[in-house]
Design a protein around this motif. Sequence first.
Motif, PDB file in Angstrom:
ATOM      1  N   GLN A  54      18.773  18.715   3.682  1.00  0.00           N
ATOM      2  CA  GLN A  54      19.009  18.601   4.430  1.00  0.00           C
ATOM      3  C   GLN A  54      17.743  18.003   5.440  1.00  0.00           C
ATOM      4  O   GLN A  54      17.412  17.581   6.144  1.00  0.00           O
ATOM      5  CB  GLN A  54      20.291  19.216   5.507  1.00  0.00           C
ATOM      6  N   TYR A  55      17.103  18.681   4.860  1.00  0.00           N
ATOM      7  CA  TYR A  55      15.373  18.764   5.315  1.00  0.00           C
ATOM      8  C   TYR A  55      15.066  18.175   5.647  1.00  0.00           C
ATOM      9  O   TYR A  55      13.973  17.364   6.193  1.00  0.00           O
ATOM     10  CB  TYR A  55      14.721  20.610   5.015  1.00  0.00           C
ATOM     11  N   TYR A  56      15.053  17.924   4.387  1.00  0.00           N
ATOM     12  CA  TYR A  56      13.751  17.007   3.533  1.00  0.00           C
ATOM     13  C   TYR A  56      14.599  15.389   4.280  1.00  0.00           C
ATOM     14  O   TYR A  56      13.673  13.856   4.535  1.00  0.00           O
ATOM     15  CB  TYR A  56      13.316  16.826   1.950  1.00  0.00           C
ATOM     16  N   ALA A 112       0.729  -0.633   0.081  1.00  0.00           N
ATOM     17  CA  ALA A 112       0.094  -0.075  -0.133  1.00  0.00           C
ATOM     18  C   ALA A 112       0.757   1.699   0.324  1.00  0.00           C
ATOM     19  O   ALA A 112       2.044   1.115   0.859  1.00  0.00           O
ATOM     20  CB  ALA A 112      -0.623   0.253   1.432  1.00  0.00           C
ATOM     21  N   GLU A 113       0.560   2.235  -0.523  1.00  0.00           N
ATOM     22  CA  GLU A 113       0.885   3.117  -1.291  1.00  0.00           C
ATOM     23  C   GLU A 113       0.571   4.765  -0.701  1.00  0.00           C
ATOM     24  O   GLU A 113      -0.495   4.593  -1.238  1.00  0.00           O
ATOM     25  CB  GLU A 113       2.247   2.997  -2.439  1.00  0.00           C
ATOM     26  N   THR A 114       0.666   5.764   0.089  1.00  0.00           N
ATOM     27  CA  THR A 114       0.866   7.121  -0.653  1.00  0.00           C
ATOM     28  C   THR A 114       1.837   7.765  -0.368  1.00  0.00           C
ATOM     29  O   THR A 114       2.563   7.661   0.111  1.00  0.00           O
ATOM     30  CB  THR A 114      -0.063   7.333   1.774  1.00  0.00           C
ATOM     31  N   THR A 115       1.164   9.184  -0.213  1.00  0.00           N
ATOM     32  CA  THR A 115       1.765  10.017  -1.316  1.00  0.00           C
ATOM     33  C   THR A 115       2.194  11.004   0.632  1.00  0.00           C
ATOM     34  O   THR A 115       0.844  11.500   0.758  1.00  0.00           O
ATOM     35  CB  THR A 115       2.315  10.674  -2.312  1.00  0.00           C
ATOM     36  N   ILE A 116       3.070  11.937   1.042  1.00  0.00           N
ATOM     37  CA  ILE A 116       3.057  13.074   2.190  1.00  0.00           C
ATOM     38  C   ILE A 116       3.895  14.419   1.495  1.00  0.00           C
ATOM     39  O   ILE A 116       4.377  13.997   0.246  1.00  0.00           O
ATOM     40  CB  ILE A 116       3.176  12.724   3.540  1.00  0.00           C
ATOM     41  N   LEU A 117       2.952  14.863   0.905  1.00  0.00           N
ATOM     42  CA  LEU A 117       3.008  16.644   1.321  1.00  0.00           C
ATOM     43  C   LEU A 117       4.147  17.152   2.185  1.00  0.00           C
ATOM     44  O   LEU A 117       3.287  17.577   3.225  1.00  0.00           O
ATOM     45  CB  LEU A 117       2.125  17.148   0.761  1.00  0.00           C
ATOM     46  N   ILE A 118       5.728  17.535   2.096  1.00  0.00           N
ATOM     47  CA  ILE A 118       6.036  18.533   3.922  1.00  0.00           C
ATOM     48  C   ILE A 118       6.544  19.327   2.725  1.00  0.00           C
ATOM     49  O   ILE A 118       7.381  19.705   1.864  1.00  0.00           O
ATOM     50  CB  ILE A 118       7.303  16.989   3.660  1.00  0.00           C
ATOM     51  N   GLU A 119       6.274  20.443   3.483  1.00  0.00           N
ATOM     52  CA  GLU A 119       6.309  21.897   2.889  1.00  0.00           C
ATOM     53  C   GLU A 119       7.233  22.573   4.927  1.00  0.00           C
ATOM     54  O   GLU A 119       5.998  22.192   5.928  1.00  0.00           O
ATOM     55  CB  GLU A 119       5.603  22.489   3.112  1.00  0.00           C
ATOM     56  N   PRO A 120       8.034  22.842   4.462  1.00  0.00           N
ATOM     57  CA  PRO A 120       8.982  23.823   5.260  1.00  0.00           C
ATOM     58  C   PRO A 120       7.783  24.740   6.165  1.00  0.00           C
ATOM     59  O   PRO A 120       7.042  26.441   5.360  1.00  0.00           O
ATOM     60  CB  PRO A 120       9.926  24.269   5.496  1.00  0.00           C
ATOM     61  N   SER A 121       8.210  24.999   7.493  1.00  0.00           N
ATOM     62  CA  SER A 121       6.816  26.038   7.899  1.00  0.00           C
ATOM     63  C   SER A 121       7.917  27.168   7.657  1.00  0.00           C
ATOM     64  O   SER A 121       9.196  27.300   8.066  1.00  0.00           O
ATOM     65  CB  SER A 121       7.334  25.762   8.914  1.00  0.00           C
TER      66      SER A 121
END
Length: 195
Positions: A76-78, A43-52
């Motif tokens: 480095q953040y990701y 099962a695969e899901t995707t998440i969006l990661i945005e720095p605040s």
Amino acid sequence: PLVDFEAYWRTIRKHYRMVIAALVAVVTLTMVKVMSETPLYEAETTILIEPSAAGGGTDALENLVQIEAAANNSDQYYKTQCAILTSRSIAASVIKSLGLERNPVFAGKPSRPGFFSRLEKTLNGAMHARAARKQRPIALSPELQDTKGVSPDLVHEYIGALKVTAMSDTNLVKVTITSPDPGLAAQIANQHIKA
């Protein structure tokens, strides 16, 4: 000639029954192995990661400097965010929230120990309790403390079924869970993102 193909062919013809029997045995064993294996589903899901936004600059130049600094540190953040997604504490949290320690597909079927196993466990428990009173407690590493009361073996199994992949040139991270039950795999993947 260096290679005498006729000699090889005569040998094969002479022992053709043994060659056919070996071939049939290999094919049969392969079929039995393939048919007896448990299929695994992903099962695969995707998440969006945005720095605040850190602080929010008061003028355009300050905002531009913050954006440039964030771009320089984005790799480095990701990587850090992907490491957090594979942490033992998130795994333990998902195991607890979904009750996976009681799920026979995830944790295996509980077996009722025999008389001697129960007796040995009782004696070992008494000996360990006695030894613990005599010694001072040993501090566990942070990696072992954050399992929220979940068995480290289950956490290890969970992390083994988990794959986190940063998608190149995007802010997206793909989370994949492998399980013999497709519904359970999807449920775990969604809960992992929520956690």
